[in-house]
Scaffold this motif. Structure first.
Motif, PDB file in Angstrom:
ATOM      1  N   ILE A  53       0.865  -1.187   0.000  1.00 56.55           N
ATOM      2  CA  ILE A  53       0.000   0.000   0.000  1.00 56.55           C
ATOM      3  C   ILE A  53       0.900   1.234   0.000  1.00 56.55           C
ATOM      4  O   ILE A  53       1.871   1.288   0.759  1.00 56.55           O
ATOM      5  N   MET A  90      -6.685   2.015   5.190  1.00 51.87           N
ATOM      6  CA  MET A  90      -6.826   0.922   4.210  1.00 51.87           C
ATOM      7  C   MET A  90      -6.758  -0.433   4.916  1.00 51.87           C
ATOM      8  O   MET A  90      -6.727  -1.471   4.265  1.00 51.87           O
ATOM      9  N   THR A 152      -0.755  -4.966   3.373  1.00 56.31           N
ATOM     10  CA  THR A 152      -2.054  -5.400   3.873  1.00 56.31           C
ATOM     11  C   THR A 152      -1.821  -6.517   4.886  1.00 56.31           C
ATOM     12  O   THR A 152      -0.772  -7.158   4.902  1.00 56.31           O
ATOM     13  N   TYR A 157      -7.458  -5.777   2.433  1.00 60.10           N
ATOM     14  CA  TYR A 157      -7.562  -4.335   2.657  1.00 60.10           C
ATOM     15  C   TYR A 157      -9.016  -3.880   2.665  1.00 60.10           C
ATOM     16  O   TYR A 157      -9.912  -4.630   2.281  1.00 60.10           O
ATOM     17  N   THR A 159     -11.540  -0.527   1.572  1.00 62.51           N
ATOM     18  CA  THR A 159     -11.578   0.713   0.788  1.00 62.51           C
ATOM     19  C   THR A 159     -12.707   1.620   1.293  1.00 62.51           C
ATOM     20  O   THR A 159     -13.369   1.303   2.269  1.00 62.51           O
TER      21      THR A 159
END
Ligand code: ADP
Ligand code: MG
Length: 344
Positions: A53, A90, A152, A157, A159
């Motif tokens: 990420i 996230m 992650t 993850y 959103t």
């Protein structure tokens, strides 16, 4: 604070490479995924089979911060925290950062060291490696850009999209404090400009000023989620203000929400300072930014799991209709817009 009589070091004296060496010297590498750090043309990361990420934030003097009341050490800390907060939202863990700075000749070595001591403090607190950056000059003022890199967790993850009708809307911590801290600091700056001998006494405002100058990212909440097998259906961090973040979550998921004014978590210190500034605490909780709390939605069956943690407030629920509404204390329904909500 350095005394003005103390001799400060011009950056030209040590040059760009000398500066980079000096400011990056005290940083430790603590993560396995950092294979190669500062000192080459690029860093090498090895995340094996984990997803990576990345998030970047840039802060510009005079636009995002005012150095007349924002200590450089705090600025460094906050710049890192705000990037880590994006990775948290996230559902990720931050492992590395890069920091790029543009500085004018107004900044001496001692000031840049202060900035980096705040950055280092945040790296230690959140177990993050500084793996690179860039150093350049600016005509005027300071620019600082932080890129956070993380991975992650095994749960994947989260959103901004993914909530569904009847999910609960939950927020961590308390809201509005950081905005009020800024109001206090701005007011003291004006007093100081009128008479430089006026020494501000901020002890009464310790909580709100700290919320502004030293926010924290909610990495502990991500750990709690993992330990308790909670996966939010959508999530965002509160940097601009609750109402605009609520609208982001709703728009991205294609639904709406009902939020209850009486459920908004507001600390007593924030309420007291609001009174003094003749501001309405609920309006500030909805529209004040920079609290870096997490706003997320969960399936209602997870309610029991989050009830055990005192940091969480359930403030409303997701609706099928796309309107974002607030139910006020006196039971009226009023639309929430990105500027907060108009009290009437
Ligand atoms: P380049 O010429 O490739 O831009 P630099 O000489 O600017 O390389 O940088 C040398 C090393 O120092 C690189 O590893 C870079 O990532 C790191 N670095 C440069 N500036 C900073 C900074 N402000 N903070 C942290 N690391 C930096
Ligand atoms: Mg460079």
């Amino acid at each position: 604070m350095k005394k003005s009589s103390e001799k400060l070091t011009d950056i030209n004296q040590i040059g760009e490479f000398g500066l980079i060496d000096l400011i990056t010297n005290d940083f430790d590498i603590v993560n396995d995924s950092t294979e190669l750090s500062i000192g080459d043309d690029a860093a090498i990361l090895n995340y094996k089979n984990q997803k990576t990420i990345v998030s970047t934030d840039m802060l510009v003097e005079g636009v995002h911060f005012d150095l007349s009341y924002f200590p450089l050490k705090h600025l460094g800390y906050k710049a890192v925290v705000s990037s880590i907060s994006d990775i948290c939202s996230m559902y990720g863990t931050t492992k590395q950062i890069t920091v790029s700075i543009a500085i004018s000749n107004r900044f001496k070595l001692e000031s840049i060291k202060e900035l980096y001591s705040g950055i280092n403090h945040a790296c230690k607190r959140y177990n993050v490696d500084l793996i690179g950056g860039d150093t350049t000059s600016s005509l005027k003022g300071l620019v600082i850009s932080v890129t956070a890199i993380g991975c992650t967790t095994k749960s994947g993850y989260v959103t901004r999209s993914g909530s569904k009708p009847n999910d609960l809307i939950v927020v961590t911590g308390s809201l509005g404090g950081a905005y009020l801290g800024l109001q206090v600091l701005e007011r003291e700056k004006q007093v100081f400009l009128v008479n430089p001998n006026n020494k501000p006494d901020l002890s009464k405002y310790k909580y709100v000023v700290e919320r502004q100058l030293k926010p924290e990212a909610k990495s502990d909440i991500i750990e709690f989620f993992l330990e308790n097998k909670i996966k939010p259906t959508s999530m965002i961090d509160i940097s601009d203000g609750l109402s605009s973040e609520i609208i982001h979550l709703s728009k991205n998921s294609g639904n709406g929400c009902i939020i209850y004014e009486e459920k908004l978590p507001i600390s007593q210190e924030t309420v007291d300072t609001c009174k003094e500034f003749k501001l309405e605490a609920s309006t500030i909780a909805l529209s004040g930014g920079e609290d870096y709390e997490l706003l997320f939605t969960i399936d209602s069956k997870d309610l029991k799991k989050i009830e055990q943690h005192k940091e969480f407030s359930v403030i409303g629920y997701v609706t099928k209709e796309s309107n974002t509404n607030l139910i006020t204390r006196d039971g009226k329904t009023t639309p929430i817009n990105s500027m907060g909500w108009k009290s009437f």
